[in-house]
Write an enzyme that holds these catalytic residues in place. Structure first.
Site, PDB file in Angstrom:
ATOM      1  N   GLY A  43       0.819  -1.210   0.000  1.00 25.45           N
ATOM      2  CA  GLY A  43       0.000   0.000   0.000  1.00 25.45           C
ATOM      3  C   GLY A  43       0.854   1.261   0.000  1.00 25.45           C
ATOM      4  O   GLY A  43       0.484   2.263   0.608  1.00 25.45           O
ATOM      5  N   GLY A  47      -1.112   7.557   1.224  1.00 27.12           N
ATOM      6  CA  GLY A  47      -1.334   7.465   2.657  1.00 27.12           C
ATOM      7  C   GLY A  47      -0.063   7.287   3.453  1.00 27.12           C
ATOM      8  O   GLY A  47       1.026   7.716   3.037  1.00 27.12           O
ATOM      9  N   ILE A  48      -0.173   6.629   4.597  1.00 29.77           N
ATOM     10  CA  ILE A  48       1.003   6.466   5.448  1.00 29.77           C
ATOM     11  C   ILE A  48       2.004   5.495   4.826  1.00 29.77           C
ATOM     12  O   ILE A  48       3.201   5.551   5.144  1.00 29.77           O
ATOM     13  CB  ILE A  48       0.629   6.019   6.873  1.00 29.77           C
ATOM     14  CG1 ILE A  48       0.075   4.596   6.889  1.00 29.77           C
ATOM     15  CG2 ILE A  48      -0.359   6.981   7.500  1.00 29.77           C
ATOM     16  CD1 ILE A  48      -0.153   4.081   8.277  1.00 29.77           C
ATOM     17  N   GLY A  49       1.543   4.626   3.929  1.00 30.94           N
ATOM     18  CA  GLY A  49       2.463   3.703   3.278  1.00 30.94           C
ATOM     19  C   GLY A  49       3.540   4.430   2.502  1.00 30.94           C
ATOM     20  O   GLY A  49       4.725   4.052   2.549  1.00 30.94           O
ATOM     21  N   SER A 176      -5.327  -1.349  13.659  1.00 37.76           N
ATOM     22  CA  SER A 176      -6.120  -0.186  14.056  1.00 37.76           C
ATOM     23  C   SER A 176      -6.690  -0.421  15.440  1.00 37.76           C
ATOM     24  O   SER A 176      -6.929  -1.573  15.843  1.00 37.76           O
ATOM     25  CB  SER A 176      -7.259   0.048  13.064  1.00 37.76           C
ATOM     26  OG  SER A 176      -8.204   0.979  13.580  1.00 37.76           O
ATOM     27  N   TYR A 203     -14.670  -4.623   9.053  1.00 37.01           N
ATOM     28  CA  TYR A 203     -13.352  -3.974   9.076  1.00 37.01           C
ATOM     29  C   TYR A 203     -12.635  -4.276  10.391  1.00 37.01           C
ATOM     30  O   TYR A 203     -11.441  -4.611  10.403  1.00 37.01           O
ATOM     31  CB  TYR A 203     -13.529  -2.463   8.902  1.00 37.01           C
ATOM     32  CG  TYR A 203     -12.247  -1.659   9.023  1.00 37.01           C
ATOM     33  CD1 TYR A 203     -11.366  -1.562   7.948  1.00 37.01           C
ATOM     34  CD2 TYR A 203     -11.932  -0.973  10.196  1.00 37.01           C
ATOM     35  CE1 TYR A 203     -10.201  -0.815   8.043  1.00 37.01           C
ATOM     36  CE2 TYR A 203     -10.764  -0.232  10.300  1.00 37.01           C
ATOM     37  CZ  TYR A 203      -9.910  -0.153   9.217  1.00 37.01           C
ATOM     38  OH  TYR A 203      -8.752   0.583   9.325  1.00 37.01           O
TER      39      TYR A 203
END
Length: 326
Positions: A43, A47-49, A176, A203
């Site tokens: 990923g 984003g954070i990836g 998460s 999720y």
């Protein structure tokens, strides 16, 4: 009167700065090199990836970005090089779609043709929802479950030889805090269409599975090789302002004033990368395995993560789902 007003304005400003620092969370500032290390970040096309990949690269690592959208990933690599000073020759994009286990296998095969080891594996890719209705992938698994968890389970298993070849490999599952709200990860729950929840619960299950995966892998690898130095940990990156958040129903049509307020209270993508980077590089967690972290500190998590039998059951069921049984 003027002095009092100036003092009040200064106080408000300083309070706002302090409050913003609080919501940004812990920052990884340890001066540690990743020179000559080989890393994989899933990923990494946003984003954070992308921020994790960039920081590892700038610290000297060769970073492979396993991404579904290759063209988007290449644009991100170009931006990281032009805007952030990353080194292009040490950022390699490999196509990998976690909704298709065959592409996970082909991505690993291509990687193995280029490298003999993996020092850092960051299992970061994920989606918020598989859609309004329960859908199955061509591999026969619930879409979100496979995207967030099962695909990474397969990736980790296939890379075990390369992880073992490293002197002290680290595997980080970006989970998460939502794992707390999972009901369970039992097969008859995960695969039951009537128990599918598009907004929340499904999720949470996938995020709990990532935490339990780190526990199960720690036990598994120590049984196979008591001297193994591979570590497996999971973490909550924080509430981050990413594309995933921006596409949520409540956020996509938010007025500008509320959007600014949301951005004030959420972490930036760079802030969200800090705890994964801490687990990937810090000397403070050398040898630590099977733990869950939040804000660069070990944290409590779902009761099922402490249930070794439940973790082992999930591990065994995942092997079957990925056709890894011989």
């Amino acid at each position: 009167m003027l002095i009092s007003l100036c003092f009040a304005v200064l106080l408000v400003y300083l309070s706002r700065v302090k409050l913003r620092q609080y919501f940004r969370g812990a920052q990884f500032t340890e001066n540690v090199s990743a020179k000559k290390k080989v890393a994989i970040v899933t990923g990494g096309s946003g984003g954070i990836g992308s921020r994790i990949a960039c920081e590892l690269n700038k610290r000297g690592a060769k970073v492979y970005l396993f991404c579904r959208n290759v063209e988007k990933a290449k644009r991100v690599v170009k931006a990281l090089v032009n805007d952030d000073g990353a080194v292009a020759s040490r950022l390699i994009v490999i196509e990998c779609d976690f909704t298709k286990l065959a592409t996970v296998r082909s991505a690993v095969e291509y990687f193995q043709s280029r490298e003999t080891r993996v020092d850092i594996l960051v299992n970061n890719a994920g989606i918020w929802s598989g859609g309004p209705y329960c859908t199955l992938t061509n591999d026969g698994n619930e879409t979100l479950w496979q995207s967030n968890y099962l695909g990474h389970f397969l990736l980790t298993q296939l890379l075990l030889p390369q992880l073992q070849y490293s002197s002290a490999a680290r595997v980080i599952n970006v989970s998460s805090v939502c794992n707390w709200w999972a009901d369970n990860v039992a097969k008859d729950t995960v695969y039951a269409m009537e128990k599918y929840c598009p907004k929340w619960r499904t999720y949470c299950r996938s995020k709990l599975a990532q935490v339990m995966h780190a526990v199960a892998m720690t036990n598994y690898i120590r049984e196979v090789d008591p001297n193994s130095r591979i570590t497996f940990n999971s973490c909550h990156p924080g509430c981050v302002e990413t594309d995933l958040v921006r596409t949520l129903p409540l956020c996509s049509n938010m007025p500008n004033v509320l959007m600014k307020l949301r951005q004030f209270f959420l972490k930036t993508e760079n802030d969200g990368a800090q705890t994964p980077l801490f687990l990937a590089l810090s000397s403070e967690v050398e040898g630590v395995s099977g733990k869950y972290f939040n804000e660069m500190k070990e944290a409590g998590t779902h009761p099922l993560a402490y249930d070794l039998d439940a973790c082992e059951t999930l591990f065994e069921e995942s092997l079957n789902a990925c056709w890894l049984r011989k």
